[in-house]
Design a protein around this motif. Sequence first.
Motif, mmCIF file in Angstrom:
data_model
loop_
_atom_site.group_PDB
_atom_site.id
_atom_site.type_symbol
_atom_site.label_atom_id
_atom_site.label_comp_id
_atom_site.label_asym_id
_atom_site.label_seq_id
_atom_site.Cartn_x
_atom_site.Cartn_y
_atom_site.Cartn_z
ATOM 1 N N VAL A 1 0.940 -1.300 0.143
ATOM 2 C CA VAL A 1 -0.158 -0.078 0.287
ATOM 3 C C VAL A 1 1.013 1.393 0.019
ATOM 4 N N VAL A 2 0.768 2.337 -0.856
ATOM 5 C CA VAL A 2 1.558 3.883 -0.785
ATOM 6 C C VAL A 2 0.064 4.243 -0.164
ATOM 7 N N GLY A 3 0.631 4.772 0.928
ATOM 8 C CA GLY A 3 -0.750 6.165 1.521
ATOM 9 C C GLY A 3 -0.946 5.437 3.076
ATOM 10 N N THR A 4 -1.300 5.791 4.198
ATOM 11 C CA THR A 4 -1.274 5.749 5.127
ATOM 12 C C THR A 4 -2.948 6.181 5.870
ATOM 13 N N SER A 5 -3.531 6.459 4.417
ATOM 14 C CA SER A 5 -4.700 7.347 5.838
ATOM 15 C C SER A 5 -6.057 6.026 6.143
ATOM 16 N N LEU A 6 -7.121 6.318 6.449
ATOM 17 C CA LEU A 6 -8.000 5.439 7.320
ATOM 18 C C LEU A 6 -9.005 5.112 5.854
ATOM 19 N N ILE A 7 -8.756 5.220 4.340
ATOM 20 C CA ILE A 7 -9.088 5.010 3.749
ATOM 21 C C ILE A 7 -8.161 2.901 3.259
ATOM 22 N N THR A 8 -6.967 3.234 3.973
ATOM 23 C CA THR A 8 -6.273 2.293 4.006
ATOM 24 C C THR A 8 -6.294 0.968 3.839
ATOM 25 N N GLN A 9 -6.527 1.713 5.410
ATOM 26 C CA GLN A 9 -6.594 0.521 6.847
ATOM 27 C C GLN A 9 -7.590 -0.293 5.673
ATOM 28 N N GLU A 10 -9.394 0.464 5.530
ATOM 29 C CA GLU A 10 -10.169 0.032 5.355
ATOM 30 C C GLU A 10 -10.144 -0.762 3.552
ATOM 31 N N PHE A 11 -8.929 -0.081 2.946
ATOM 32 C CA PHE A 11 -8.838 -1.639 1.801
ATOM 33 C C PHE A 11 -8.577 -2.681 2.003
ATOM 34 N N ILE A 12 -7.236 -2.409 3.750
ATOM 35 C CA ILE A 12 -6.655 -3.902 3.951
ATOM 36 C C ILE A 12 -7.424 -4.269 4.583
ATOM 37 N N ALA A 13 -8.300 -4.695 5.356
ATOM 38 C CA ALA A 13 -9.199 -5.355 5.609
ATOM 39 C C ALA A 13 -10.294 -5.557 4.663
ATOM 40 N N ALA A 14 -10.966 -4.874 3.956
ATOM 41 C CA ALA A 14 -11.433 -5.645 2.803
ATOM 42 C C ALA A 14 -10.511 -6.503 1.321
ATOM 43 N N ALA A 15 -9.528 -6.392 1.233
ATOM 44 C CA ALA A 15 -8.068 -7.818 1.098
ATOM 45 C C ALA A 15 -8.945 -8.478 1.505
ATOM 46 N N ALA A 16 -8.446 -9.004 2.851
ATOM 47 C CA ALA A 16 -8.076 -9.482 3.270
ATOM 48 C C ALA A 16 -9.246 -10.953 2.906
ATOM 49 N N GLY A 17 -8.317 -11.775 2.489
ATOM 50 C CA GLY A 17 -8.793 -13.359 2.259
ATOM 51 C C GLY A 17 -9.409 -13.091 0.432
ATOM 52 N N THR A 18 -9.156 -12.453 -0.116
ATOM 53 C CA THR A 18 -9.191 -12.191 -1.642
ATOM 54 C C THR A 18 -8.437 -12.902 -2.671
#
Length: 333
Positions: free
Chosen positions: A6-23
């Motif tokens: 990931v490039v960037g450490t904002s809230l949306i980055t955290q949300e994407f990481i959570a969403a991508a888990a298991g994909t």
Amino acid sequence: MVKYAVVGTSLITQEFIAAAAGTGLVLAGVCSRSAERGAAFTAALNRPDLRVYVGIDALTSQDEIAAVYIASPNVCHYAQCDRMLRAGKHVLCEKPLAVSSKELMALQTLALQCGLVLMEAIMYLHTPMRRAALEALPRLGRITGVQIDFSQRSSRFDRLLAGELPNIFNETLCAGAFNDLGVYCVYPLLDFFGEPEALLTARLRQNYPGAADTSGTALLRYPDFDAVLTWSKTGQSCGVSQIIGERGTLCIRSISQFQGVAFNAQDGTVTVLDSPLTKPEVMRYEAQAFYQLCCGEGAISQVTYGEASALALRVASWMELIRKGSAQCNQAK
């Protein structure tokens, strides 16, 4: 499995990481402007094993990382996407992928030449709610009006009022309400109805000294109806977006996520067309689509890669026209 950073450490980055888990996407690194910010981010994720890369160039030689998710300030998107594509990495970038259609076309051409995926992060495109809404359009009969609104008071607005200039209101970072929220109004309009005949009027309002636009309006003409787009980061809307027809109205509570989609018939009956999802669940469709493309599976979710790329370019072009129309409106005052 596709390893990504990931490039960037904002809230949306955290949300994407959570969403991508298991994909099938496996987080393998974090890129930040400083080692301290990167370390704080990995600590918040409880992932001390993650490597922190300081600066975008630190990622280019990492062959084990096949893809990147970019959620940096808008002004950085073009250069960072260009660097990552030239380094042989697939790219999923938050909107706007580029701040001009010329830049977007250059990136799309580069991605094609390199045989890589370049995808703009627009959540609703990959959800079954989009398909449900499209399939409901014929039930409306002749369309007589379209009203699309995304007005969401920013959590950082109070800081702007206090005299600060948060990144999301910083004009030098190509931020502002139009790039952040207005894009979610333009996307479904062009996706559902194609290109308008004309832009009738537009206004991007800059009501705070030194800040980017905080709200705006655009009026566009189609053969049978006019479309009104509104967006704001300084006020919270309580209404819904509407596609109004002679035989009913399609209501969309959240235009960015396509949540709360319902068909309201002339006889008063209401048919709910979607199932409630959380934002991470909506983002998961986007992450899954990106993973499938990285694996070379071709067709993705509810829209093909080619369709999504062509739509992104049309949206970028019309956003330029709206900005130009707003500038002309301001000059005529």
